[in-house]
Design a protein around this motif. Structure first.
Motif, mmCIF file in Angstrom:
data_model
loop_
_atom_site.group_PDB
_atom_site.id
_atom_site.type_symbol
_atom_site.label_atom_id
_atom_site.label_comp_id
_atom_site.label_asym_id
_atom_site.label_seq_id
_atom_site.Cartn_x
_atom_site.Cartn_y
_atom_site.Cartn_z
ATOM 1 N N CYS A 1 -53.273 -7.838 10.846
ATOM 2 C CA CYS A 1 -53.590 -7.141 12.047
ATOM 3 C C CYS A 1 -54.837 -7.574 12.488
ATOM 4 C CB CYS A 1 -53.440 -5.504 11.721
ATOM 5 S SG CYS A 1 -53.792 -4.485 13.068
ATOM 6 N N CYS B 1 -54.632 0.752 16.982
ATOM 7 C CA CYS B 1 -53.348 0.468 17.426
ATOM 8 C C CYS B 1 -53.514 0.733 19.064
ATOM 9 C CB CYS B 1 -52.138 1.377 16.826
ATOM 10 S SG CYS B 1 -51.889 0.913 15.223
ATOM 11 N N CYS C 1 -45.415 -1.357 15.748
ATOM 12 C CA CYS C 1 -46.084 -2.681 15.713
ATOM 13 C C CYS C 1 -45.120 -3.908 15.970
ATOM 14 C CB CYS C 1 -46.971 -2.909 14.457
ATOM 15 S SG CYS C 1 -47.897 -4.462 14.691
ATOM 16 N N HIS D 1 -56.048 -2.207 12.674
ATOM 17 C CA HIS D 1 -55.361 -0.982 12.703
ATOM 18 C C HIS D 1 -55.887 -0.057 13.890
ATOM 19 C CE1 HIS D 1 -53.021 -2.228 9.487
ATOM 20 N NE2 HIS D 1 -54.235 -2.615 8.878
ATOM 21 N N CYS E 1 -54.498 -2.254 20.900
ATOM 22 C CA CYS E 1 -53.500 -3.369 20.656
ATOM 23 C C CYS E 1 -52.491 -3.672 21.781
ATOM 24 C CB CYS E 1 -52.810 -3.220 19.083
ATOM 25 S SG CYS E 1 -51.849 -4.647 18.713
ATOM 26 N N ARG F 1 -46.233 -7.076 16.175
ATOM 27 C CA ARG F 1 -46.960 -8.496 15.840
ATOM 28 C C ARG F 1 -45.772 -9.195 14.796
ATOM 29 N NH1 ARG F 1 -48.760 -7.503 10.432
ATOM 30 N NH2 ARG F 1 -49.294 -5.634 10.132
#
Length: 126
Positions: free
Chosen positions: A27, A33, A19, A31, A36, A21
């Motif tokens: 987040c 992902c 991740c 979550h 994302c 970020r």
């Protein structure tokens, strides 16, 4: 303090990669992902993502059969994101191939150096 940064880095590892970020930020995707944009996918996890993709296809079929339109839209968004992540993984895997360079052949260099040394020795003895 080193333990804090180490644990923060460890928390960045997720099932499909890392991740990316900003540290200390929550987040916003809860979550999810696959959807994302800051997930850096790990090509070694491609089989896992392919399994998730196949599962999403099964879930999509079920949602359509049951008339769960909200679920259909969410799964379609996840499928599109999974396709993008798989493409990124394939691209990374293609760029990170190992190239075998072989062993250098130094026989010609050694022979030339040996010949030059003999010539110097011959001139020195004359």
């Amino acid at each position: 303090m080193a333990d804090t940064s180490t644990s923060e880095c460890e928390l960045r590892k997720v099932a499909l990669g890392v991740c990316a970020r900003d540290f200390g930020t929550p987040c916003v995707h809860e979550h999810a992902c696959i959807r994302c944009p800051v997930l850096r996918p790990d090509p070694e996890q491609m089989p896992r993502l392919e399994e998730i993709y196949a599962n999403l296809l099964d879930r999509l079929q079920e949602a359509k059969e049951q008339g769960w339109l909200g679920e259909v839209a969410a799964i379609e968004a996840s499928l599109a994101a999974a396709e993008q992540k798989l493409a990124a993984m394939r691209d990374l895997a293609a760029r990170h191939t190992t190239v075998h360079l072989g062993m250098p052949d130094l026989r010609g260099v050694v022979a030339r150096i040996d010949s030059e040394q003999r010539n110097k020795d011959a001139r020195g003895q004359s």
